[in-house]
Motif scaffolding. Structure first.
Motif, PDB file in Angstrom:
ATOM      1  N   VAL A 223     -38.153  19.595  33.942  1.00  0.00           N
ATOM      2  CA  VAL A 223     -37.908  19.214  32.552  1.00  0.00           C
ATOM      3  C   VAL A 223     -38.765  20.038  31.600  1.00  0.00           C
ATOM      4  CG1 VAL A 223     -38.104  17.324  30.878  1.00  0.00           C
ATOM      5  CG2 VAL A 223     -37.182  16.880  33.163  1.00  0.00           C
ATOM      6  N   LYS A 224     -39.991  20.356  32.013  1.00  0.00           N
ATOM      7  CA  LYS A 224     -40.903  21.121  31.160  1.00  0.00           C
ATOM      8  C   LYS A 224     -40.383  22.521  30.851  1.00  0.00           C
ATOM      9  CE  LYS A 224     -45.357  18.936  32.152  1.00  0.00           C
ATOM     10  NZ  LYS A 224     -46.682  19.094  32.799  1.00  0.00           N
ATOM     11  N   GLN A 225     -39.473  23.032  31.689  1.00  0.00           N
ATOM     12  CA  GLN A 225     -38.889  24.346  31.423  1.00  0.00           C
ATOM     13  C   GLN A 225     -37.965  24.318  30.207  1.00  0.00           C
ATOM     14  OE1 GLN A 225     -37.007  25.617  35.062  1.00  0.00           O
ATOM     15  NE2 GLN A 225     -38.893  25.487  36.273  1.00  0.00           N
ATOM     16  N   ASN A 226     -37.458  23.116  29.885  1.00  0.00           N
ATOM     17  CA  ASN A 226     -36.542  22.973  28.743  1.00  0.00           C
ATOM     18  C   ASN A 226     -37.169  22.234  27.563  1.00  0.00           C
ATOM     19  OD1 ASN A 226     -34.182  24.123  30.132  1.00  0.00           O
ATOM     20  ND2 ASN A 226     -34.296  22.295  31.413  1.00  0.00           N
ATOM     21  N   ILE A 227     -38.117  21.347  27.839  1.00  0.00           N
ATOM     22  CA  ILE A 227     -38.763  20.571  26.778  1.00  0.00           C
ATOM     23  C   ILE A 227     -40.276  20.738  26.923  1.00  0.00           C
ATOM     24  CG2 ILE A 227     -39.112  18.281  25.767  1.00  0.00           C
ATOM     25  CD1 ILE A 227     -36.474  17.416  27.039  1.00  0.00           C
ATOM     26  N   ASN A 228     -40.892  21.309  25.901  1.00  0.00           N
ATOM     27  CA  ASN A 228     -42.345  21.453  25.906  1.00  0.00           C
ATOM     28  C   ASN A 228     -42.967  20.248  25.206  1.00  0.00           C
ATOM     29  OD1 ASN A 228     -45.002  22.181  25.843  1.00  0.00           O
ATOM     30  ND2 ASN A 228     -44.732  24.022  24.603  1.00  0.00           N
ATOM     31  N   PRO A 229     -43.597  19.331  25.943  1.00  0.00           N
ATOM     32  CA  PRO A 229     -44.112  18.096  25.317  1.00  0.00           C
ATOM     33  C   PRO A 229     -45.314  18.328  24.413  1.00  0.00           C
ATOM     34  CG  PRO A 229     -44.784  18.211  27.618  1.00  0.00           C
ATOM     35  CD  PRO A 229     -43.862  19.366  27.391  1.00  0.00           C
ATOM     36  N   ASN A 230     -45.873  19.531  24.443  1.00  0.00           N
ATOM     37  CA  ASN A 230     -47.057  19.809  23.627  1.00  0.00           C
ATOM     38  C   ASN A 230     -46.738  20.319  22.225  1.00  0.00           C
ATOM     39  OD1 ASN A 230     -48.873  19.189  25.779  1.00  0.00           O
ATOM     40  ND2 ASN A 230     -48.460  21.197  26.678  1.00  0.00           N
ATOM     41  N   GLU A 231     -45.461  20.308  21.855  1.00  0.00           N
ATOM     42  CA  GLU A 231     -45.067  20.886  20.560  1.00  0.00           C
ATOM     43  C   GLU A 231     -45.108  19.881  19.416  1.00  0.00           C
ATOM     44  OE1 GLU A 231     -41.256  22.616  21.162  1.00  0.00           O
ATOM     45  OE2 GLU A 231     -42.054  24.506  21.961  1.00  0.00           O
ATOM     46  N   SER A 232     -44.576  18.686  19.638  1.00  0.00           N
ATOM     47  CA  SER A 232     -44.478  17.706  18.560  1.00  0.00           C
ATOM     48  C   SER A 232     -44.307  16.309  19.136  1.00  0.00           C
ATOM     49  CB  SER A 232     -43.290  18.030  17.648  1.00  0.00           C
ATOM     50  OG  SER A 232     -42.074  17.897  18.375  1.00  0.00           O
ATOM     51  N   ILE A 233     -44.376  15.308  18.250  1.00  0.00           N
ATOM     52  CA  ILE A 233     -44.149  13.920  18.665  1.00  0.00           C
ATOM     53  C   ILE A 233     -42.722  13.746  19.181  1.00  0.00           C
ATOM     54  CG2 ILE A 233     -44.027  11.525  17.869  1.00  0.00           C
ATOM     55  CD1 ILE A 233     -46.849  12.516  18.133  1.00  0.00           C
ATOM     56  N   LEU A 234     -41.778  14.417  18.543  1.00  0.00           N
ATOM     57  CA  LEU A 234     -40.381  14.332  18.992  1.00  0.00           C
ATOM     58  C   LEU A 234     -40.225  14.887  20.396  1.00  0.00           C
ATOM     59  CD1 LEU A 234     -37.404  13.734  18.469  1.00  0.00           C
ATOM     60  CD2 LEU A 234     -37.202  15.988  17.397  1.00  0.00           C
ATOM     61  N   SER A 235     -40.860  16.023  20.681  1.00  0.00           N
ATOM     62  CA  SER A 235     -40.761  16.608  22.023  1.00  0.00           C
ATOM     63  C   SER A 235     -41.415  15.697  23.058  1.00  0.00           C
ATOM     64  CB  SER A 235     -41.409  17.996  22.042  1.00  0.00           C
ATOM     65  OG  SER A 235     -42.810  17.917  21.805  1.00  0.00           O
ATOM     66  N   ILE A 236     -42.493  15.016  22.696  1.00  0.00           N
ATOM     67  CA  ILE A 236     -43.126  14.052  23.609  1.00  0.00           C
ATOM     68  C   ILE A 236     -42.162  12.913  23.908  1.00  0.00           C
ATOM     69  CG2 ILE A 236     -44.984  12.351  23.876  1.00  0.00           C
ATOM     70  CD1 ILE A 236     -46.726  14.156  22.129  1.00  0.00           C
ATOM     71  N   PHE A 237     -41.489  12.432  22.857  1.00  0.00           N
ATOM     72  CA  PHE A 237     -40.536  11.328  23.032  1.00  0.00           C
ATOM     73  C   PHE A 237     -39.386  11.740  23.951  1.00  0.00           C
ATOM     74  CE2 PHE A 237     -36.641   9.153  21.627  1.00  0.00           C
ATOM     75  CZ  PHE A 237     -37.011   7.829  21.875  1.00  0.00           C
ATOM     76  N   LEU A 238     -38.816  12.920  23.714  1.00  0.00           N
ATOM     77  CA  LEU A 238     -37.707  13.388  24.554  1.00  0.00           C
ATOM     78  C   LEU A 238     -38.158  13.607  25.995  1.00  0.00           C
ATOM     79  CD1 LEU A 238     -36.079  15.957  22.096  1.00  0.00           C
ATOM     80  CD2 LEU A 238     -35.234  13.672  22.693  1.00  0.00           C
ATOM     81  N   TYR A 239     -39.345  14.169  26.141  1.00  0.00           N
ATOM     82  CA  TYR A 239     -39.898  14.396  27.476  1.00  0.00           C
ATOM     83  C   TYR A 239     -40.131  13.074  28.194  1.00  0.00           C
ATOM     84  CZ  TYR A 239     -43.285  15.886  31.030  1.00  0.00           C
ATOM     85  OH  TYR A 239     -43.950  16.105  32.209  1.00  0.00           O
ATOM     86  N   ALA A 240     -40.675  12.093  27.470  1.00  0.00           N
ATOM     87  CA  ALA A 240     -40.957  10.784  28.069  1.00  0.00           C
ATOM     88  C   ALA A 240     -39.671  10.107  28.551  1.00  0.00           C
ATOM     89  CB  ALA A 240     -41.688   9.895  27.066  1.00  0.00           C
TER      90      ALA A 240
END
Length: 275
Positions: A223-240
Motif C-alpha cells: 500500500v505504501k507504494q501507492n499511498i505515502n502516509p507521511n504526506e498529509s492527514i488525508l493520506s494517513i486516513f486513506l492509508y489507515a
C-alpha cells in the motif's frame, strides 16, 4: 497500596525518562503517550462498562454461564486490543511526522514496547473484573511485588537502554503479576479450574494477533507504494483504511475459527439481530 502501585506504573515514566535520558526526550515520549493513551482510554471506558453485571453473574452460581461469559469478555478485549495496537503501530509514526516533523520520531523499538504495554493493559480487564466479582482480595502482596520488580528492572534497564529500558521494566513487572499471577489466582481460588485451560485459549488469541499482524504488515508495504502516509492527514486516513480494514477482517475470521468465546459472542449477536 494499589494506588501507589498504579502511580509508579502509570505516572512515573516522564520522571524516569528525565532522570535517565533527558528533558527533551520527555517531550518526545509525551507525544506518543498523548495519542496512544487518549485513544486506548476511549476503548477501556467502553469495555469496563461491561463488567457491571459480573458480580450478579457470579452470585447466580451457574458455572457454565460464568465460563461462557468470561471467555466472551476475554475475546472482546483481545479483539479490541489487537485492532487498537495494529492501528497505532501503522499510523502513530506517520501522524507524528505530519503533526510535528520526522525528527520527533522515536526508535521503533520504543513504539513496539509501548504497544505491548497497551495490549497488556487493555486485555487484563476481564481477569480483574472476575477477581473483584469473586471477592478475591487476599493477594495484598501483589502490588508491592509488582512495584518492586518495576523499580529494580527499570533502574537497571534504563541505565543501558534509556526509554526502551523504562518500558521494558514496566512490561516485565506486569508479565509477572498481571499476565502470570492474576489468572492463576482467579482460576485457582475463584473459578476452581486448571490455569492451563486459560492459557490454551489465550495462546489461540495470541496466534490470531500474530498471524494477522504479519500478514497485514506485508500488505502495508504494498500500500505504501501507492499511498505515502507521511504526506498529509488525508493520506494517513486513506492509508489507515487500506490497512486496518483488511487486518480487522483477517483477525475476526481467525478469532472466529480459533477462539470459542468469540464464536459464541458472534452467534449471540446474530441471534439478537435476528430477533
Amino acid at each position: 497500596i494499589p494506588c501507589i502501585a498504579s502511580f509508579v506504573l502509570n505516572q512515573s515514566d516522564q520522571i524516569l525518562i528525565f532522570v535517565f535520558v533527558s528533558l527533551k526526550m520527555v517531550a518526545y515520549y509525551g507525544n506518543y503517550t498523548l495519542i496512544a493513551t487518549r485513544i486506548s482510554q476511549l476503548f477501556a471506558t467502553a469495555l469496563d462498562s461491561m463488567g457491571a453485571g459480573v458480580g450478579n453473574l457470579i452470585a447466580e452460581g451457574d458455572k457454565k454461564k460464568i465460563n461462557r461469559v468470561f471467555w466472551e469478555l476475554i475475546s472482546v478485549r483481545y479483539w479490541v486490543a489487537g485492532i487498537l495496537c495494529f492501528g497505532l503501530y501503522t499510523c502513530i509514526e506517520p501522524f507524528i511526522t505530519v503533526w510535528l516533523g520526522k525528527e520527533y520520531i522515536l526508535s521503533h523499538v520504543v513504539l513496539i514496547l509501548l504497544l505491548v504495554n497497551i495490549f497488556i493493559t487493555q486485555t487484563r480487564g476481564t481477569v480483574d473484573m472476575f477477581i473483584s466479582g469473586y471477592g478475591l482480595y487476599s493477594d495484598t502482596w501483589a502490588p508491592i511485588v509488582e512495584v518492586s520488580i518495576n523499580i529494580i528492572t527499570t533502574v537497571i534497564a534504563a541505565y543501558f537502554y534509556g526509554i526502551a529500558g523504562i518500558l521494558l521494566g514496566k512490561i516485565i513487572s506486569m508479565m509477572v503479576i498481571v499476565v502470570l499471577w492474576k489468572p492463576f489466582f482467579l482460576f485457582k481460588k475463584g473459578m476452581s479450574l486448571s490455569v492451563w485451560s486459560y492459557w490454551k485459549v489465550i495462546f489461540a488469541h495470541l496466534i490470531c494477533v500474530a498471524c494477522s499482524f504479519l500478514s497485514t504488515n506485508l500488505l502495508a508495504n504494498i500500500v505504501k507504494q501507492n499511498i505515502n502516509p507521511n504526506e498529509s492527514i488525508l493520506s494517513i486516513f486513506l492509508y489507515a483504511i487500506s490497512i486496518i480494514l483488511p487486518y480487522t477482517v483477517i483477525y475476526s475470521i481467525l478469532m472466529y475459527i480459533l477462539t470459542p468465546g468469540f464464536k459464541c459472542l458472534i452467534h449471540r449477536l446474530f441471534n439478537i439481530l435476528k430477533k
